[in-house]
Write a protein that holds these residues in place. Structure first.
Motif, PDB file in Angstrom:
ATOM      1  N   GLN A  15      37.418 -26.009  -4.233  1.00 47.59           N
ATOM      2  CA  GLN A  15      38.280 -26.926  -3.470  1.00 47.59           C
ATOM      3  C   GLN A  15      38.909 -27.970  -4.387  1.00 47.59           C
ATOM      4  O   GLN A  15      40.110 -28.237  -4.329  1.00 47.59           O
ATOM      5  N   ASP A  36      27.428 -26.163   9.152  1.00 51.81           N
ATOM      6  CA  ASP A  36      26.420 -25.219   8.658  1.00 51.81           C
ATOM      7  C   ASP A  36      25.828 -24.477   9.847  1.00 51.81           C
ATOM      8  O   ASP A  36      25.602 -25.073  10.904  1.00 51.81           O
ATOM      9  N   HIS A  68      33.865 -36.475  13.826  1.00 56.35           N
ATOM     10  CA  HIS A  68      34.631 -36.420  12.574  1.00 56.35           C
ATOM     11  C   HIS A  68      34.744 -34.976  12.095  1.00 56.35           C
ATOM     12  O   HIS A  68      33.854 -34.167  12.349  1.00 56.35           O
ATOM     13  N   ILE A  69      35.823 -34.710  11.359  1.00 57.18           N
ATOM     14  CA  ILE A  69      35.969 -33.414  10.700  1.00 57.18           C
ATOM     15  C   ILE A  69      34.930 -33.355   9.588  1.00 57.18           C
ATOM     16  O   ILE A  69      34.860 -34.249   8.742  1.00 57.18           O
ATOM     17  N   SER A  70      34.145 -32.302   9.612  1.00 55.35           N
ATOM     18  CA  SER A  70      33.058 -32.193   8.640  1.00 55.35           C
ATOM     19  C   SER A  70      32.758 -30.721   8.410  1.00 55.35           C
ATOM     20  O   SER A  70      33.170 -29.867   9.214  1.00 55.35           O
ATOM     21  N   ASN A  71      32.015 -30.443   7.355  1.00 58.04           N
ATOM     22  CA  ASN A  71      31.494 -29.089   7.176  1.00 58.04           C
ATOM     23  C   ASN A  71      30.649 -28.699   8.390  1.00 58.04           C
ATOM     24  O   ASN A  71      30.115 -29.567   9.093  1.00 58.04           O
ATOM     25  N   ARG A  96      21.489 -27.943   9.451  1.00 60.58           N
ATOM     26  CA  ARG A  96      21.839 -28.572   8.173  1.00 60.58           C
ATOM     27  C   ARG A  96      21.176 -27.727   7.106  1.00 60.58           C
ATOM     28  O   ARG A  96      19.939 -27.708   7.012  1.00 60.58           O
ATOM     29  N   LYS A  97      21.997 -27.045   6.302  1.00 57.77           N
ATOM     30  CA  LYS A  97      21.434 -26.082   5.352  1.00 57.77           C
ATOM     31  C   LYS A  97      20.353 -26.676   4.460  1.00 57.77           C
ATOM     32  O   LYS A  97      19.375 -26.014   4.139  1.00 57.77           O
ATOM     33  N   ASP A 125      27.023 -23.590  -2.467  1.00 58.97           N
ATOM     34  CA  ASP A 125      27.779 -24.638  -1.762  1.00 58.97           C
ATOM     35  C   ASP A 125      28.522 -25.540  -2.751  1.00 58.97           C
ATOM     36  O   ASP A 125      29.637 -25.982  -2.494  1.00 58.97           O
ATOM     37  N   ARG A 152      22.271 -18.076   6.335  1.00 54.91           N
ATOM     38  CA  ARG A 152      22.599 -19.505   6.491  1.00 54.91           C
ATOM     39  C   ARG A 152      23.876 -19.767   5.694  1.00 54.91           C
ATOM     40  O   ARG A 152      23.913 -19.507   4.488  1.00 54.91           O
ATOM     41  N   LYS A 153      24.872 -20.218   6.385  1.00 56.61           N
ATOM     42  CA  LYS A 153      26.197 -20.372   5.764  1.00 56.61           C
ATOM     43  C   LYS A 153      26.776 -21.746   6.022  1.00 56.61           C
ATOM     44  O   LYS A 153      26.393 -22.435   6.963  1.00 56.61           O
ATOM     45  N   ARG A 154      27.745 -22.105   5.195  1.00 57.85           N
ATOM     46  CA  ARG A 154      28.475 -23.374   5.362  1.00 57.85           C
ATOM     47  C   ARG A 154      29.970 -23.097   5.464  1.00 57.85           C
ATOM     48  O   ARG A 154      30.519 -22.384   4.618  1.00 57.85           O
ATOM     49  N   GLN A 211      31.582 -23.830  -3.896  1.00 60.49           N
ATOM     50  CA  GLN A 211      32.624 -23.928  -2.869  1.00 60.49           C
ATOM     51  C   GLN A 211      33.404 -25.251  -3.040  1.00 60.49           C
ATOM     52  O   GLN A 211      34.629 -25.278  -2.947  1.00 60.49           O
ATOM     53  N   ASP A 225      25.752 -33.157  11.216  1.00 61.79           N
ATOM     54  CA  ASP A 225      27.009 -33.164  10.470  1.00 61.79           C
ATOM     55  C   ASP A 225      28.171 -33.542  11.386  1.00 61.79           C
ATOM     56  O   ASP A 225      28.262 -33.055  12.515  1.00 61.79           O
ATOM     57  N   GLY A 226      29.035 -34.407  10.884  1.00 64.17           N
ATOM     58  CA  GLY A 226      30.256 -34.746  11.616  1.00 64.17           C
ATOM     59  C   GLY A 226      30.051 -35.696  12.782  1.00 64.17           C
ATOM     60  O   GLY A 226      30.991 -35.967  13.524  1.00 64.17           O
ATOM     61  N   ARG A 285      33.378 -39.994   2.772  1.00 63.79           N
ATOM     62  CA  ARG A 285      34.340 -39.850   3.878  1.00 63.79           C
ATOM     63  C   ARG A 285      35.087 -41.145   4.210  1.00 63.79           C
ATOM     64  O   ARG A 285      36.212 -41.103   4.684  1.00 63.79           O
ATOM     65  N   LEU A 333      28.709 -32.844  -0.755  1.00 64.41           N
ATOM     66  CA  LEU A 333      29.525 -32.950   0.464  1.00 64.41           C
ATOM     67  C   LEU A 333      30.392 -34.208   0.442  1.00 64.41           C
ATOM     68  O   LEU A 333      31.549 -34.182   0.878  1.00 64.41           O
ATOM     69  N   GLU A 378      21.214 -21.366  -2.801  1.00 62.57           N
ATOM     70  CA  GLU A 378      22.103 -21.713  -1.683  1.00 62.57           C
ATOM     71  C   GLU A 378      22.915 -22.970  -1.998  1.00 62.57           C
ATOM     72  O   GLU A 378      24.094 -23.055  -1.676  1.00 62.57           O
ATOM     73  N   PRO A 383      33.287 -25.017   4.983  1.00 64.46           N
ATOM     74  CA  PRO A 383      33.658 -26.324   4.414  1.00 64.46           C
ATOM     75  C   PRO A 383      34.601 -27.125   5.310  1.00 64.46           C
ATOM     76  O   PRO A 383      35.287 -26.566   6.166  1.00 64.46           O
ATOM     77  N   GLU A 384      34.600 -28.418   5.043  1.00 64.48           N
ATOM     78  CA  GLU A 384      35.422 -29.368   5.813  1.00 64.48           C
ATOM     79  C   GLU A 384      36.901 -28.947   5.848  1.00 64.48           C
ATOM     80  O   GLU A 384      37.546 -29.020   6.899  1.00 64.48           O
ATOM     81  N   THR A 385      37.409 -28.490   4.714  1.00 63.65           N
ATOM     82  CA  THR A 385      38.831 -28.106   4.639  1.00 63.65           C
ATOM     83  C   THR A 385      39.119 -26.926   5.577  1.00 63.65           C
ATOM     84  O   THR A 385      40.168 -26.878   6.223  1.00 63.65           O
TER      85      THR A 385
END
Lengths: 165, 179
Positions: B174, A72, A67-70, A9-10, B167, A129-131, B170, B59-60, B107, B138, B163, A133-135
């Motif tokens: 969207q 990281d 679930h569909i989520s981002n 988790r970023k 985000d 460290r990257k994310r 981003q 996450d998720g 969500r 998010l 950072e 996205p959910e889309t």
């Protein structure tokens, strides 16, 4: 040289400047929540040096969720592991993507508390460290299903139900 | 929401108050929420957020916390959202738990609480914890509502963590594409 990928988790890894209680050379404790070991082992993924399998691995990991989520992740140069005296073992992963499971899953093994903290320091200082996205995750999973890499029946129902949107 | 709660609990008191979304317009349009809420709702949420401090979130992945949060919001509607907004905007709960709550509030499917949830997500972009601001961004990404564009732009201008700024940008792209 390839990389190792670990989902994180970023926000746990944001660099905190000028924290009075943190001694020089020490790291905050929150990032350790992303390095929870089981039997002193930590699940990671090998990413080729040209990153050609990065999206493949990211999709496989996202497909394990409810679930569909981002998503990281931290990407660390594999060359750093010997410096940290951390051993790597090729093992099978547990995602719905068999190719990813067999080809790229690794465990960091024989981890001590000291080694985990040293790993956290390396991730803080040297990892990307990257994310995703959910889309983008949604798009990647749809693509993986269409290409036959992932069987829809192996996805959680809560994800399958959202694939249309 | 009572006048007292509006004045003292939910409206931001920080230096960012002037650029953060106001609840006034939404509140005027939704006069049905101008009622006293039962005390047990506050207690249920306080216990829920306190217990969640022991959980490690991914996450998720659904958690006991996320399932209960969604269930309570659906059960109590805006009365529940008042309590959650109070806990988060006044920073009375653990930052990681607040962040997790915001992700799921973005969500969840529940049309009657939609505007209140969107307001809370936009408002939480001004919280002092970077972790909470990330959760808000998010949640807004999941909501995918261009209404938040202005608040995201303001949050990006204020953001000190490079950072997190990246985000948020981003999410902004969207939402601009969703127009």
């Amino acid at each position: 040289m390839p990389f190792i990928l670990r989902t994180i988790r970023k926000a746990r890894w944001y660099k905190i400047e000028d924290v009075s209680w943190l001694e020089k050379g020490d790291v905050p404790a929150d990032p350790l929540a992303d390095l929870n070991t089981k039997a002193n082992e930590l699940s990671v993924w090998l990413i080729e040096d040209d990153r050609s399998n990065l999206n493949h691995v990211v999709t496989a990991l996202a497909a394990t969720r409810t679930h569909i989520s981002n998503l990281d992740y931290a990407l660390l140069d594999m060359q750093l592991l010997p410096e940290l005296n951390i051993k790597v073992r090729h093992t099978t992963g547990g995602t719905p993507d068999e190719k990813a499971n067999v080809s790229w899953h690794r465990d960091l093994v024989e981890l001590s508390a000291f080694k985990v903290v040293e790993l956290a320091k390396s991730i803080l200082a040297k990892a990307e460290r990257k994310r995703v996205p959910e889309t983008e995750i949604r798009r990647l999973i749809i693509q993986a299903i269409a290409s036959g890499r992932i069987e829809p029946t192996k996805l959680q129902e809560s994800i399958r139900g959202k694939m249309g949107g | 929401m009572t006048e007292r709660q509006f004045e003292h609990n939910v409206v931001p008191s920080s230096e960012f108050a002037s650029v953060l979304p106001s609840l006034t317009a939404w509140q005027v349009e939704n006069s049905t929420v101008q009622q006293e809420r039962p005390e047990e709702i506050d207690q249920e949420f306080t216990i829920l957020f306190e217990a969640a401090k022991e959980q490690v979130f991914e996450d998720g992945m659904e958690s006991e916390f996320s399932k209960e949060l969604i269930s309570l919001v659906k059960k109590y509607g805006d009365a529940a959202m008042e309590v959650v907004a109070d806990l988060i905007t006044n920073e009375r709960v653990n930052a990681e738990v607040a962040s997790e709550a915001l992700r799921w509030l973005g969500r969840m499917d529940h049309s009657t609480s939609y505007h209140f949830r969107r307001w809370l997500l936009e408002r939480s972009l001004g919280c002092s914890s970077a972790m909470v601001r990330d959760g808000a961004a998010l949640g807004l990404a999941s909501l995918n509502d261009p209404h938040a564009i202005l608040y995201l732009k303001q949050a990006i201008l204020r953001e000190e963590h490079a950072e997190l700024c990246e985000d948020m940008e981003q999410v902004l792209v969207q939402l601009e594409n969703a127009r």
